[in-house]
Design an enzyme around this catalytic site. Structure first.
Site, PDB file in Angstrom:
ATOM      1  N   ASP A 254      -8.469  -0.724   5.560  1.00 39.46           N
ATOM      2  CA  ASP A 254      -7.490   0.366   5.660  1.00 39.46           C
ATOM      3  C   ASP A 254      -6.782   0.372   7.013  1.00 39.46           C
ATOM      4  OD1 ASP A 254      -6.069   2.646   4.871  1.00 39.46           O
ATOM      5  OD2 ASP A 254      -7.607   4.014   5.631  1.00 39.46           O
TER       6      ASP A 254
ATOM      7  N   ASP B  41      -5.562   6.763  -2.916  1.00 39.71           N
ATOM      8  CA  ASP B  41      -4.384   7.633  -2.861  1.00 39.71           C
ATOM      9  C   ASP B  41      -3.342   7.137  -1.875  1.00 39.71           C
ATOM     10  OD1 ASP B  41      -6.239   8.306  -0.773  1.00 39.71           O
ATOM     11  OD2 ASP B  41      -5.108  10.145  -0.405  1.00 39.71           O
TER      12      ASP B  41
ATOM     13  N   HIS C  14       3.459   4.929   5.593  1.00 42.47           N
ATOM     14  CA  HIS C  14       3.921   6.312   5.467  1.00 42.47           C
ATOM     15  C   HIS C  14       5.427   6.442   5.675  1.00 42.47           C
ATOM     16  CE1 HIS C  14      -0.339   8.139   6.365  1.00 42.47           C
ATOM     17  NE2 HIS C  14      -0.383   7.070   5.590  1.00 42.47           N
TER      18      HIS C  14
ATOM     19  N   ASP D  28      -0.698   1.045   2.058  1.00 37.71           N
ATOM     20  CA  ASP D  28      -1.765   1.878   2.596  1.00 37.71           C
ATOM     21  C   ASP D  28      -2.244   2.778   1.462  1.00 37.71           C
ATOM     22  OD1 ASP D  28      -3.444   3.533   4.031  1.00 37.71           O
ATOM     23  OD2 ASP D  28      -1.841   4.526   5.158  1.00 37.71           O
TER      24      ASP D  28
ATOM     25  N   GLU E  35      -8.023  10.377   0.721  1.00 32.51           N
ATOM     26  CA  GLU E  35      -8.127  10.007   2.136  1.00 32.51           C
ATOM     27  C   GLU E  35      -6.936  10.541   2.913  1.00 32.51           C
ATOM     28  OE1 GLU E  35      -7.761   7.467   5.795  1.00 32.51           O
ATOM     29  OE2 GLU E  35      -6.317   7.855   4.204  1.00 32.51           O
ATOM     30  N   GLU E  36      -5.751  10.380   2.353  1.00 33.54           N
ATOM     31  CA  GLU E  36      -4.533  10.755   3.065  1.00 33.54           C
ATOM     32  C   GLU E  36      -4.403  12.255   3.272  1.00 33.54           C
ATOM     33  OE1 GLU E  36      -2.917   8.619   4.499  1.00 33.54           O
ATOM     34  OE2 GLU E  36      -2.754   6.764   3.372  1.00 33.54           O
TER      35      GLU E  36
ATOM     36  N   HIS F 208      -9.199   3.145  -0.045  1.00 32.60           N
ATOM     37  CA  HIS F 208      -8.898   4.409  -0.731  1.00 32.60           C
ATOM     38  C   HIS F 208      -7.774   4.238  -1.744  1.00 32.60           C
ATOM     39  CE1 HIS F 208      -5.203   5.487   1.594  1.00 32.60           C
ATOM     40  NE2 HIS F 208      -5.827   4.980   2.635  1.00 32.60           N
TER      41      HIS F 208
END
Length: 359
Positions: free
Chosen positions: A153, A68, A335, A96, A129-130, A66
């Site tokens: 991922d 984003d 994150h 990520d 995705e996030e 992904h």
């Protein structure tokens, strides 16, 4: 041949492109250009997901990651320290899943340079995705030929293979009581916060069993220190890798909320319970697992098949008959501003990615 220096440069270039959820246009344009230069037939769908297709021999296979990132993810300044890459500590790194994007791009570049025969390859880079798997939810599946694939991922190194993931039920609750002055006439009020706290105290939260969890993560309400709060909102979730357990514990939430509200006939509740995605589970004899194990064996990688507590685009893919599986990308502490990637693990993942699509 996978080239470490090229891989590092690609990763650095990608993380310097800001792409928090809903702001992926620039990186999508960059990725489309890269895929075109490699000879792919490129396309996008109405949601902005990126597609690339490479003709080959045999059954088509998907490579996915992904585009984003989460916040704080703007103005990222990557720092190389030995075998790791960090941010400067003020932002996330964006590994990520830009490590996943990089791994796929390096594998494809090496493959094109080598001229080796390969299977047909569907490349899919999703948006959003996030923020809620929205790219996968809105993906135009008619643009895909593949029915199986790999999603880059996952946590840890590429040997980390997620064979099972939980389903997810979203819980949104709004309680409306009756406002009143807390000092002059509290008897006239019905505290929404009091009702909410009673409900939450009765809910079974945290680790329910080895494959089921529940959480209340957000709560807000009230208008002033001296006012009986009329309205409160709280949001939570229920997860389980077993669909029946997921349904059972979500019913527990519903029962506790409704039974508690029955004690307060002059208050009301707006309850939303919504299935975001279903659980999935791969058996160890599944063709995709066999394909992964074969590639691992040739690269002398020992597979670590495990069950995860998180969701990904793969949960949505499975609803559409697309049998993809998540593998690690060498990203750690995602994150957070402490996030980092391990370069040697990204190189190994790129070697695996190239190996898995050879004819």
């Amino acid at each position: 041949m996978i080239k470490k220096a090229r891989l590092i440069k690609t990763f650095i270039d990608l993380v310097k492109i800001d792409s928090p959820s809903e702001h992926e246009d620039e990186i999508a344009k960059n990725l489309l250009s890269r895929l075109k230069k490699l000879g792919a037939k490129t396309d996008t769908d109405s949601y902005g997901n990126v597609f690339g297709f490479f003709e080959g021999i045999g059954d088509p296979f998907m490579l996915n990651s992904h585009m984003d990132t989460v916040e704080p993810g703007r103005g990222i300044k990557p720092q190389i320290k030995g075998d790791r890459i960090y941010s400067d500590g003020n932002t996330i790194l964006g590994g990520d899943a830009k490590a996943g994007l990089t791994i796929i791009l390096e594998a494809l570049t090496s493959l094109v340079e080598s001229g080796k025969k390969h299977i047909p390859i569907n490349v899919v880079f999703t948006r959003g995705e996030e923020s809620g798997l929205f790219g996968a939810i809105n993906l135009n599946y008619g643009k895909l030929r593949a029915k199986q694939g790999i999603t880059f991922d996952g946590d840890d190194d590429v040997s980390n293979v997620d064979i099972s993931s939980p389903g997810y039920d979203r819980v949104d609750v709004t309680i409306t009581g009756r406002g009143a002055h807390a000092g002059a006439e509290p008897e006239r009020g019905i505290s929404a916060i009091k009702i909410a706290s009673e409900i939450i105290s009765k809910l079974k939260l945290g680790r329910i069993d080895f494959e089921t969890t529940a959480n209340i993560g957000l709560i807000s309400g009230g208008s002033a220190r001296n006012a009986v709060p009329e309205t409160v909102h709280f949001k939570g979730e229920v997860r389980s890798r077993d669909r029946k357990k997921l349904e059972k514990h979500t019913r527990h939430f519903e029962d506790v909320i409704n039974n508690t509200m029955n004690k307060y006939p002059d208050a009301s509740v707006n309850l939303v319970l919504e299935r975001e995605f279903n659980p999935y589970r791969f058996e160890e004899q599944h063709p995709v697992i066999d394909k992964i194990k074969k590639a691992f064996s040739e690269l002398k990688i020992k597979p670590n098949l495990h069950e995860t507590g998180g969701g990904s685009d793969v949960n949505i893919f499975h609803n559409h008959g697309l049998q993809s599986i998540v593998v690690g990308i060498g990203d750690y502490e995602a994150h957070t501003t402490r996030e980092y990637v391990v370069i040697s693990q990204m190189v190994q993942a790129a070697e695996f990615c190239e190996k898995i699509v050879l004819a």
